[in-house]
Design an enzyme around this catalytic site. Structure first.
Site, mmCIF file in Angstrom:
data_model
loop_
_atom_site.group_PDB
_atom_site.id
_atom_site.type_symbol
_atom_site.label_atom_id
_atom_site.label_comp_id
_atom_site.label_asym_id
_atom_site.label_seq_id
_atom_site.Cartn_x
_atom_site.Cartn_y
_atom_site.Cartn_z
ATOM 1 N N ASP A 123 178.887 53.097 4.902
ATOM 2 C CA ASP A 123 179.957 53.954 5.393
ATOM 3 C C ASP A 123 181.125 53.903 4.385
ATOM 4 O O ASP A 123 180.890 54.012 3.178
ATOM 5 C CB ASP A 123 180.359 53.507 6.804
ATOM 6 C CG ASP A 123 181.269 54.469 7.529
ATOM 7 O OD1 ASP A 123 180.757 55.425 8.146
ATOM 8 O OD2 ASP A 123 182.498 54.287 7.465
ATOM 9 N N ASP A 250 170.234 58.191 11.394
ATOM 10 C CA ASP A 250 171.595 58.564 10.975
ATOM 11 C C ASP A 250 171.585 60.019 10.525
ATOM 12 O O ASP A 250 171.132 60.344 9.428
ATOM 13 C CB ASP A 250 172.072 57.655 9.845
ATOM 14 C CG ASP A 250 173.518 57.910 9.452
ATOM 15 O OD1 ASP A 250 174.116 58.884 9.937
ATOM 16 O OD2 ASP A 250 174.055 57.115 8.665
#
Length: 303
Positions: A123, A250
């Site tokens: 991230d 994801d």
């Protein structure tokens, strides 16, 4: 710069988190100082594994992986980004910029004098960590890229990202634990979600968490687009081994692993994986498997 500091009592008795806190003071870039928290586990004399978290997590994200890495003989350093975890939290959203986050973490690496680093980034830990790699490549010897990107504004980030960004700006109460649960496949326990909420006693502590989604370069005109493009020029010339480990569930980061595999020379021939039953926060879903794969990558690429 007005700065908030989460009371230490908020971190008492967190589930599965026996690690001792460490702190250092960094320049806030306005003549003041910020306290940054980091974990430092394992033997101090060996090369470090640098675990970089993202939004809206903190070093708690790596709690299941740290023992696996240290048992293999590695030193693990896991900082909390400014605005997150036990690190200080500037109170105004305009105090948070992409460049400042890179500068703040550069100060951390300099003060800790880390060398021969294995970077593990996910991230915003990748958006910042990969810029650190480009800025000071001499400090790094390998990279694990997990559910992250280094966008340059020339490709749309997709509907899933746009939906996340709209949610982050519009939701009345920004609940970190609920967000981590939403990005994970497995069901987090109530104490685990409470641990993600612990750094934020109320909404006033969440300026950084709210601002992060707005700092991602999405167009050619964004302020950090050029800096990321320049970082890519460096990354394309590095020979450090690169391993991508992405979660299959994801939706925001789907396919971005292939960008790193095609653009970074050190990715050639590595054991890249799309991990089933893993979402955006793959550390929560498959932390044991992730740590074992990192250990194997480090063993296989040892100089």
């Amino acid at each position: 710069m007005k700065v908030l500091r989460t009371p230490d009592a908020r971190f008492d008795g967190l589930i599965d988190f026996p690690f001792e806190p460490h702190y250092l003071s960094i320049d806030d870039t306005e003549g003041g100082a910020l306290r940054v928290h980091y974990l430092d586990e394992g033997p101090a004399a060996v090369a470090p594994v640098l675990l970089m978290h993202g939004e809206p997590t903190w070093s708690y994200l790596y709690r299941h992986m740290i023992p696996i890495l240290t048992q293999a003989g590695h030193r693990v350093v896991a900082p909390d980004l400014v605005g997150f975890g036990r690190s200080d939290k500037p109170a105004e959203r305009q105090d948070y910029t992409y460049q400042r986050h890179v500068d703040w973490m550069s100060d951390v690496l300099d003060q800790l004098d880390l060398h021969s680093i294995t970077l593990v980034c996910q991230d915003w830990g990748g958006l910042i960590g990969l810029r650190l790699l480009a800025r000071m490549p001499q400090r790094f010897i390998r990279v694990v890229v997990a559910n992250t990107a280094l966008p340059t504004g020339d490709q749309p980030l997709g509907a899933a990202f746009e939906s996340w960004r709209a949610y982050s700006q519009g939701v009345a109460e920004f609940r970190a634990g609920r967000i981590v649960q939403g990005g994970s496949v497995r069901e987090l326990s109530v104490p685990e979600m409470q641990a993600y909420d612990a750094p934020f006693p109320d909404e006033s502590y969440k300026a950084g968490a709210r601002q992060f989604p707005m700092l991602v370069p999405c167009t050619a005109e964004d302020v950090e687009t050029q800096a990321n493009a320049e970082a890519w020029e460096v990354l394309r010339g590095l020979e450090v081994p690169v391993l991508t480990l992405f979660g299959a569930e994801d939706k925001i980061m789907a396919g971005i692993d292939q960008v790193f595999q095609s653009q970074m020379p050190g990715a050639m021939g590595q054991s890249h994986q799309i991990l089933p039953e893993a979402g955006h926060f793959l550390q929560e879903d498959v932390g044991l498997d992730l740590a074992l794969r990192i250990n194997a990558f480090m063993r296989d690429t040892a100089r």
